[in-house]
Design a protein around this motif. Structure first.
Motif, short mmCIF file in Angstrom:
data_model
loop_
_atom_site.label_atom_id
_atom_site.label_comp_id
_atom_site.label_asym_id
_atom_site.label_seq_id
_atom_site.Cartn_x
_atom_site.Cartn_y
_atom_site.Cartn_z
N ALA A 91 0.83 -1.21 0.00
CA ALA A 91 0.00 0.00 0.00
C ALA A 91 0.86 1.26 0.00
CB ALA A 91 -0.94 -0.01 1.20
N TYR A 92 1.92 1.26 0.82
CA TYR A 92 2.79 2.45 0.88
C TYR A 92 3.60 2.59 -0.41
CZ TYR A 92 1.94 4.15 5.60
OH TYR A 92 1.36 4.72 6.71
N SER A 93 4.10 1.48 -0.92
CA SER A 93 4.96 1.59 -2.11
C SER A 93 4.16 1.98 -3.35
CB SER A 93 5.73 0.29 -2.35
OG SER A 93 4.84 -0.76 -2.66
N THR A 94 2.87 1.65 -3.40
CA THR A 94 2.04 2.05 -4.54
C THR A 94 1.29 3.36 -4.27
OG1 THR A 94 0.17 0.71 -3.76
CG2 THR A 94 1.70 -0.33 -5.33
N LYS A 95 1.58 3.95 -3.11
CA LYS A 95 0.96 5.23 -2.72
C LYS A 95 -0.57 5.14 -2.70
CE LYS A 95 4.89 7.83 -4.44
NZ LYS A 95 5.40 8.88 -5.28
N ASP A 96 -1.07 3.99 -2.26
CA ASP A 96 -2.51 3.77 -2.13
C ASP A 96 -2.92 4.27 -0.74
OD1 ASP A 96 -5.10 2.84 -1.81
OD2 ASP A 96 -4.69 0.92 -2.79
N LYS A 97 -3.26 5.54 -0.68
CA LYS A 97 -3.53 6.22 0.58
C LYS A 97 -4.66 5.57 1.38
CE LYS A 97 -4.70 10.93 2.05
NZ LYS A 97 -4.88 12.30 1.56
N GLU A 98 -5.76 5.27 0.75
CA GLU A 98 -6.92 4.70 1.47
C GLU A 98 -6.59 3.33 2.04
OE1 GLU A 98 -9.52 6.54 2.27
OE2 GLU A 98 -8.48 8.12 1.15
N ARG A 99 -5.91 2.51 1.25
CA ARG A 99 -5.55 1.16 1.72
C ARG A 99 -4.52 1.26 2.85
NH1 ARG A 99 -2.60 -3.81 -0.53
NH2 ARG A 99 -3.76 -5.46 0.49
N ALA A 100 -3.57 2.17 2.72
CA ALA A 100 -2.56 2.34 3.77
C ALA A 100 -3.21 2.76 5.08
CB ALA A 100 -1.51 3.36 3.33
N PHE A 101 -4.19 3.67 4.99
CA PHE A 101 -4.91 4.07 6.22
C PHE A 101 -5.69 2.91 6.82
CE2 PHE A 101 -4.62 8.70 5.13
CZ PHE A 101 -4.05 9.09 6.33
N SER A 102 -6.38 2.17 5.96
CA SER A 102 -7.18 1.05 6.44
C SER A 102 -6.29 -0.01 7.11
CB SER A 102 -7.94 0.43 5.27
OG SER A 102 -8.64 -0.71 5.69
N LEU A 103 -5.19 -0.36 6.46
CA LEU A 103 -4.27 -1.35 7.03
C LEU A 103 -3.59 -0.80 8.28
CD1 LEU A 103 -2.79 -2.66 3.68
CD2 LEU A 103 -4.24 -3.96 5.27
N GLY A 104 -3.29 0.50 8.27
CA GLY A 104 -2.69 1.12 9.45
C GLY A 104 -3.63 1.06 10.65
N GLU A 105 -4.92 1.23 10.39
CA GLU A 105 -5.89 1.13 11.48
C GLU A 105 -5.94 -0.29 12.02
OE1 GLU A 105 -9.66 2.93 10.64
OE2 GLU A 105 -10.68 1.67 12.11
N SER A 106 -5.91 -1.27 11.12
CA SER A 106 -5.90 -2.68 11.56
C SER A 106 -4.65 -2.97 12.38
CB SER A 106 -5.96 -3.61 10.35
OG SER A 106 -7.16 -3.45 9.67
N MET A 107 -3.50 -2.47 11.90
CA MET A 107 -2.24 -2.67 12.62
C MET A 107 -2.30 -2.01 13.99
SD MET A 107 0.84 -3.96 12.70
CE MET A 107 1.60 -4.24 11.08
N ASN A 108 -2.83 -0.81 14.03
CA ASN A 108 -2.91 -0.09 15.30
C ASN A 108 -3.77 -0.85 16.31
OD1 ASN A 108 -2.28 2.10 16.98
ND2 ASN A 108 -4.27 3.03 16.53
N ILE A 109 -4.91 -1.36 15.87
CA ILE A 109 -5.79 -2.13 16.78
C ILE A 109 -5.08 -3.38 17.26
CG2 ILE A 109 -7.91 -3.50 16.88
CD1 ILE A 109 -9.13 -1.38 14.93
N LEU A 110 -4.46 -4.11 16.33
CA LEU A 110 -3.74 -5.34 16.70
C LEU A 110 -2.64 -5.04 17.71
CD1 LEU A 110 -3.01 -8.38 16.18
CD2 LEU A 110 -1.50 -7.56 14.38
N LEU A 111 -1.83 -4.02 17.44
CA LEU A 111 -0.70 -3.73 18.32
C LEU A 111 -1.14 -3.16 19.67
CD1 LEU A 111 1.99 -2.32 15.85
CD2 LEU A 111 1.89 -4.59 16.91
#
Length: 146
Positions: A91-111
């Motif tokens: 997501a970050y390497s393809t500059k897919d902002k929406e997907r990066a935010f969505s995955l970041g939220e999942s990562m944040n909840i998990l961590l």
């Protein structure tokens, strides 16, 4: 400084790096976002390595719980985070902002859930079981990865 204090401070440093990555992402500064994301990933993976290779085996041996206790659950959650990193990389390497935010939220909840378990239970157990060697252990953790 206790083991719990040191490892908890490392959790906060990782949290801060993810927040910075998302701030840059929000403002459309993709190169800076990727740089902060890479720092977040590297620090988080180093943190997992410190636990899996150094702290968990010491606690398992000292407490007699072996590798099937709470440390096993933490290792499984580390594996989940590592799997999520693969998706975040894309997501970050393809500059897919929406997907990066969505995955970041999942990562944040998990961590956040994972870190809470470590800070409230596992690090407290480490402080008790490894108390006599705590200063030496924290010193080694400070130099880990260097």
């Amino acid at each position: 400084m206790t083991i719990k204090d040191f490892m908890t401070s490392k959790h906060r440093e990782c949290d801060h790096l993810l927040t910075q990555a998302e701030d840059f992402l929000e403002s459309g500064e993709f190169d800076e976002a990727l740089c902060k994301y890479a720092a977040f990933k590297n620090e988080t993976l180093l943190h997992f390595t410190m636990e899996e290779e150094y702290l968990f085996p010491m606690l398992e041996e000292k407490s007699g719980m072996g590798s099937m206790g709470p440390t096993n659950v933490m290792r499984m959650e580390h594996a989940q985070a590592k799997s999520l990193f693969e998706k975040m990389d894309e997501a970050y390497s393809t500059k897919d902002k929406e997907r990066a935010f969505s995955l970041g939220e999942s990562m944040n909840i998990l961590l956040q859930q994972h870190n809470l378990k470590e800070e409230q239970m596992l690090y407290t157990m480490m402080n008790s079981a490894l108390a006599e060697d705590a200063q030496e252990i924290v010193q080694k953790l400070q130099n880990y990865g260097n």
